[in-house]
Design a protein around this motif. Structure first.
Motif, PDB file in Angstrom:
ATOM      1  N   THR A 118      -1.910   5.890  -0.420  1.00  0.00           N
ATOM      2  CA  THR A 118      -2.216   5.681   1.380  1.00  0.00           C
ATOM      3  C   THR A 118      -3.762   6.344   2.133  1.00  0.00           C
ATOM      4  OG1 THR A 118      -0.787   6.724   1.988  1.00  0.00           O
ATOM      5  CG2 THR A 118       0.060   4.545   1.600  1.00  0.00           C
ATOM      6  N   VAL A 119      -3.885   7.080   1.053  1.00  0.00           N
ATOM      7  CA  VAL A 119      -5.403   8.065   1.989  1.00  0.00           C
ATOM      8  C   VAL A 119      -5.820   8.622   0.818  1.00  0.00           C
ATOM      9  CG1 VAL A 119      -3.678   9.351   4.205  1.00  0.00           C
ATOM     10  CG2 VAL A 119      -3.930  10.032   2.144  1.00  0.00           C
ATOM     11  N   LYS A 179       0.873  -1.153   0.116  1.00  0.00           N
ATOM     12  CA  LYS A 179       0.095  -0.101  -0.078  1.00  0.00           C
ATOM     13  C   LYS A 179       0.580   0.668   0.123  1.00  0.00           C
ATOM     14  CE  LYS A 179      -3.598  -2.242   2.387  1.00  0.00           C
ATOM     15  NZ  LYS A 179      -4.473  -2.589   4.046  1.00  0.00           N
ATOM     16  N   GLU A 180       2.540   0.954   0.311  1.00  0.00           N
ATOM     17  CA  GLU A 180       3.201   2.380   0.464  1.00  0.00           C
ATOM     18  C   GLU A 180       2.904   2.701  -1.228  1.00  0.00           C
ATOM     19  OE1 GLU A 180       3.349   3.570   2.521  1.00  0.00           O
ATOM     20  OE2 GLU A 180       3.291   1.374   4.915  1.00  0.00           O
ATOM     21  N   ASP A 181       3.641   3.841  -1.045  1.00  0.00           N
ATOM     22  CA  ASP A 181       4.600   4.336  -2.611  1.00  0.00           C
ATOM     23  C   ASP A 181       5.542   3.512  -3.327  1.00  0.00           C
ATOM     24  OD1 ASP A 181       4.000   7.588  -1.925  1.00  0.00           O
ATOM     25  OD2 ASP A 181       5.331   7.421  -0.253  1.00  0.00           O
ATOM     26  N   ILE A 182       6.677   2.732  -2.433  1.00  0.00           N
ATOM     27  CA  ILE A 182       6.798   1.547  -3.004  1.00  0.00           C
ATOM     28  C   ILE A 182       7.005   0.156  -2.019  1.00  0.00           C
ATOM     29  CG2 ILE A 182       9.621   0.657  -3.577  1.00  0.00           C
ATOM     30  CD1 ILE A 182      10.477   3.388  -4.150  1.00  0.00           C
ATOM     31  N   GLY A 183       6.954  -0.655  -2.444  1.00  0.00           N
ATOM     32  CA  GLY A 183       6.056  -1.339  -1.915  1.00  0.00           C
ATOM     33  C   GLY A 183       7.702  -2.601  -2.170  1.00  0.00           C
ATOM     34  N   ILE A 184       7.725  -3.687  -1.344  1.00  0.00           N
ATOM     35  CA  ILE A 184       8.822  -4.552  -1.567  1.00  0.00           C
ATOM     36  C   ILE A 184       8.700  -5.790  -0.494  1.00  0.00           C
ATOM     37  CG2 ILE A 184      11.608  -5.191  -1.235  1.00  0.00           C
ATOM     38  CD1 ILE A 184      12.123  -2.446  -1.413  1.00  0.00           C
ATOM     39  N   PHE A 187       4.737  10.756  -4.967  1.00  0.00           N
ATOM     40  CA  PHE A 187       4.576   9.464  -5.942  1.00  0.00           C
ATOM     41  C   PHE A 187       4.040   8.911  -6.470  1.00  0.00           C
ATOM     42  CE2 PHE A 187       6.800   5.524  -6.628  1.00  0.00           C
ATOM     43  CZ  PHE A 187       7.819   5.679  -7.414  1.00  0.00           C
ATOM     44  N   HIS A 188       3.291   8.657  -6.334  1.00  0.00           N
ATOM     45  CA  HIS A 188       1.993   8.130  -7.133  1.00  0.00           C
ATOM     46  C   HIS A 188       1.913   8.936  -8.543  1.00  0.00           C
ATOM     47  CE1 HIS A 188      -1.708   9.572  -5.751  1.00  0.00           C
ATOM     48  NE2 HIS A 188      -1.026   9.868  -4.743  1.00  0.00           N
ATOM     49  N   HIS A 212      -5.741   3.788  -4.123  1.00  0.00           N
ATOM     50  CA  HIS A 212      -5.400   2.078  -4.546  1.00  0.00           C
ATOM     51  C   HIS A 212      -3.963   2.247  -3.759  1.00  0.00           C
ATOM     52  CE1 HIS A 212      -2.851   4.312  -6.538  1.00  0.00           C
ATOM     53  NE2 HIS A 212      -3.470   4.926  -6.781  1.00  0.00           N
ATOM     54  N   ALA A 213      -4.070   0.473  -3.866  1.00  0.00           N
ATOM     55  CA  ALA A 213      -2.890   0.159  -2.937  1.00  0.00           C
ATOM     56  C   ALA A 213      -1.828   0.311  -4.945  1.00  0.00           C
ATOM     57  CB  ALA A 213      -2.910  -1.943  -3.235  1.00  0.00           C
ATOM     58  N   ALA A 214      -1.040  -0.029  -4.525  1.00  0.00           N
ATOM     59  CA  ALA A 214       0.403   0.129  -5.047  1.00  0.00           C
ATOM     60  C   ALA A 214       0.768  -1.026  -6.572  1.00  0.00           C
ATOM     61  CB  ALA A 214       1.496   0.126  -4.552  1.00  0.00           C
ATOM     62  N   GLN A 215       1.107  -0.300  -7.895  1.00  0.00           N
ATOM     63  CA  GLN A 215       0.633  -1.446  -8.995  1.00  0.00           C
ATOM     64  C   GLN A 215       1.591  -2.115  -8.660  1.00  0.00           C
ATOM     65  OE1 GLN A 215       0.649   0.539 -12.162  1.00  0.00           O
ATOM     66  NE2 GLN A 215      -0.904   2.210 -11.318  1.00  0.00           N
TER      67      GLN A 215
END
Length: 639
Positions: free
Chosen positions: A568-569, A548-553, A609-610, A574-577
């Motif tokens: 996130t807000v 759900k973050e800007d960058i998810g690992i 970032f999104h 929406h979740a990250a792609q």
């Protein structure tokens, strides 16, 4: 070639109330920088110009971008509603310039273009409520502690000022207006007239005349200015009118003025004046002690202008003043003020100022380091003891008022601030956690943290597995050293990169921890256009929500999956792609580093970032895919 900064106040927002100079300044500018709503209000005047527009809480970035563009040789207009020098952008731009070592003699040129302030425009719609002494108070506690605001309301209420309230209420800040009404009711009649003006001189203008007891029954929000009358204010035929005193001083239907100057301050002549007793001669001298080193003037000396006090104490220079007085008003003109931060705090170091004269008689900083008052004196031409005053001089009255306000004993004291009239005490703000993967705080760590914060600081738990700490200190190094000595992880807050990891199932699945720590050491705290979260989860469950973050690992099957552009807000969160699966461990850190570097270099000020990912379409070969968009009407509060 150096550019120019034009800091423009355009008044309430309708074109009829924009000054000629403001129009000219907008016309001659190449770049327009402003809050979204302000840009929309003057859209017809800025066609064909480059426009940089940001949200409500992004004033610092606007000021920084304006300075950057001006230093590149461009003419830049920074726009504010109302007056730009009244809780608008003028002071903030100067602070950014001062931080960069700017000098008026050889730096970029700065011009402040004044506009009609909210208290004036709203008062004109109500009648004439601000005809006697008045003050403005912003109820927003995002830059000023509420306890200090409350004390200011109490002081203004007890002194019978007409009060204009700015930023009275927002979607999340609702208790302040209620407490303000309770304080006012302790000092004023429930029937005191109150004017409520929403969107002054705009399409949805709404004006209500009510009473202090009933004011909260009406719609009050961020688009509203509330004007509260004093004890003499009256409601006449739907108009709110505060007497200026002519009826008592001059008797309008008479050719002569029945009240002599010494009679005008009597309670029966001006009932709104403070409670007072008639004091003359020795009684006056006892009530108003002479300050050491003060030069008191007799009536003859004042008339001759021979005293050693600054000339601004002379009646002919310090009398009624139309637009010549600029008080620290809370700027709003029926809209969200430039300094109402609902989301994020702003950390600015302000340079001090010095008096134009040599000797501050007294000064000091308030409990929170806010403005303190000092009275500046020129060296006296004659010893104070040689001057006999039969009545209090303007200086005596000012000095006594200062003593009563500050609670200090009579006498001069050295300035509490080496920089002059005021200083701003530093607020240290940072995030604290027990570690990147460790989520367990020890009792000793909590005790040390509580001792550091003390009674005047705050600790706020955040959704990011951290405590947000704010405290006043003149020695931040010792505070941070002590906390780090207890094994706590400290991180900067604001527009920086923050790596947040899961607990790796209490370290049962800790194979990916070294990669999370490497990312934290490499990127944690790095400045970016807008705050950026890199979520790191140690298994495919991703139970800490990295996706759900800007960058998810996400670590899965000894390799990494990558997600970009989470929001996130907001109601359209929406979740990250998902952009990649199976990234080799030795490629992960360098891939993330390149993505962040591109965001740092190419992102617009305050661009999340999104939005950056959606704009550039591709990052390190990973393509952006459009997310289904919902049409959602903006909230009235501006969120």
């Amino acid at each position: 070639m150096a550019g120019k900064l034009l800091i423009i106040g355009f008044g309430p927002g309708d074109e009829a109330h924009i000054t000629k100079r403001a129009r000219e300044a907008i016309s001659e500018s190449e770049v327009i920088i402003g809050y979204n709503t302000y840009v929309d209000l003057i859209r017809s005047l800025i066609d064909g110009k480059q426009v940089v527009r940001t949200g409500m809480t992004e004033e610092v970035s606007r000021a920084q971008e304006a300075v950057r563009q001006a230093e590149a040789g461009r003419k830049v207009a920074v726009i504010s509603s109302g007056d730009a020098g009244v809780y608008g952008m003028a002071g903030l731009v100067y602070e950014v310039l001062i931080e960069k070592g700017w000098k008026p003699s050889d730096g970029v040129e700065v011009e402040i273009v004044p506009g009609i302030s909210a208290i004036n425009s709203c008062a004109s719609l109500l009648g004439a409520p601000v005809m006697h002494d008045a003050c403005t108070i912003s109820l927003s506690d995002h830059l000023t502690p509420w306890d200090l605001i409350r004390r200011r309301v109490e002081a203004a209420a007890s002194a019978d000022f007409v009060i204009a309230l700015y930023n009275p209420r927002s979607g999340r800040r609702t208790r302040q207006i209620v407490e303000t009404q309770q304080i006012l009711l302790k000092h004023r009649s429930p029937d005191t007239p109150v004017g409520i003006v929403k969107s002054a001189y705009r399409d949805r203008e709404h004006v209500v005349l009510t009473t202090l007891a009933e004011m909260l029954e009406h719609d009050i929000g961020m688009l509203t200015t509330v004007i509260i009358g004093n004890s003499a204010t009256r409601n006449y035929e739907g108009l709110m009118i505060t007497p200026r005193g002519y009826q008592r001083k001059y008797t309008l239907d008479s050719d002569i003025q029945p009240l002599r100057p010494h009679e005008r301050l009597r309670r029966e002549a001006e009932p709104w004046a403070l409670e007072q007793e008639a004091e003359t001669g020795a009684e006056t001298e006892a009530a108003l002690p002479v300050q050491p080193g003060a030069a008191l003037r007799s009536a003859e000396q004042r008339e001759a202008g021979s005293a050693g006090l600054p000339s601004f104490f002379d009646e002919d220079e310090y009398g009624d003043d139309g637009y010549g007085e600029y008080s620290p008003e809370a700027e709003g003109t029926g809209t969200a003020d430039d300094y109402d931060r609902e989301d994020s705090p702003v950390r600015i170091q302000a340079a001090g100022t010095r008096s134009a004269y040599d000797k501050p008689a007294s000064s000091g900083a308030g409990e929170y380091g806010d403005s303190a008052v000092a009275v500046a004196l020129r060296p006296s031409a004659a010893p104070a003891a040689s001057v006999e005053a039969s009545a209090p001089t303007a200086y005596e009255l000012a000095e006594e008022a200062l003593r009563l306000v500050t609670g200090e004993p009579g006498g001069t004291a050295p300035s509490a601030s080496p920089s002059g009239f005021f200083r701003q005490q530093a607020i240290l703000e940072f995030a604290v956690s027990p570690g990147l993967a460790n989520k367990n705080l020890t009792a000793k760590q909590l005790m040390v943290l509580a001792a550091a914060v003390g009674d005047t600081g705050t600790m706020e738990y955040t959704p990011h597995h951290q405590l947000l700490v704010k405290l006043r200190t003149d020695d931040p190094d010792s505070v941070t050293k002590r906390l780090r000595g207890e094994g706590l992880l400290l991180a900067p807050v604001g527009d920086v990169v923050q790596v947040k990891a899961c607990d790796f199932c209490n370290m049962d699945k800790g194979d990916a921890v070294p990669y999370a720590e490497e990312l934290h050491d490499l990127l944690g705290g790095a400045a970016v256009p807008k705050e950026m979260k890199i979520g790191f989860n140690g298994c495919g469950m991703a139970c800490y929500g990295a996706v759900k973050e800007d960058i998810g690992i996400v670590y899965r099957r000894e390799k990494f999956d990558l997600f970009l552009g989470g929001k996130t807000v907001g109601r359209n969160a929406h979740a990250a792609q998902p952009v990649a699966e199976g990234i080799e461990p030795d490629k992960l850190v360098e891939t993330i580093e390149r993505i962040v570097a591109r965001y740092r270099n190419e992102g617009h000020p305050n661009e999340r970032f999104h939005k950056f990912f959606a704009r550039v379409k591709e990052l390190e070969g990973y393509r952006h895919r459009e997310v289904p968009a919902f049409q959602i009407e903006n909230a009235l509060c501006g969120d």
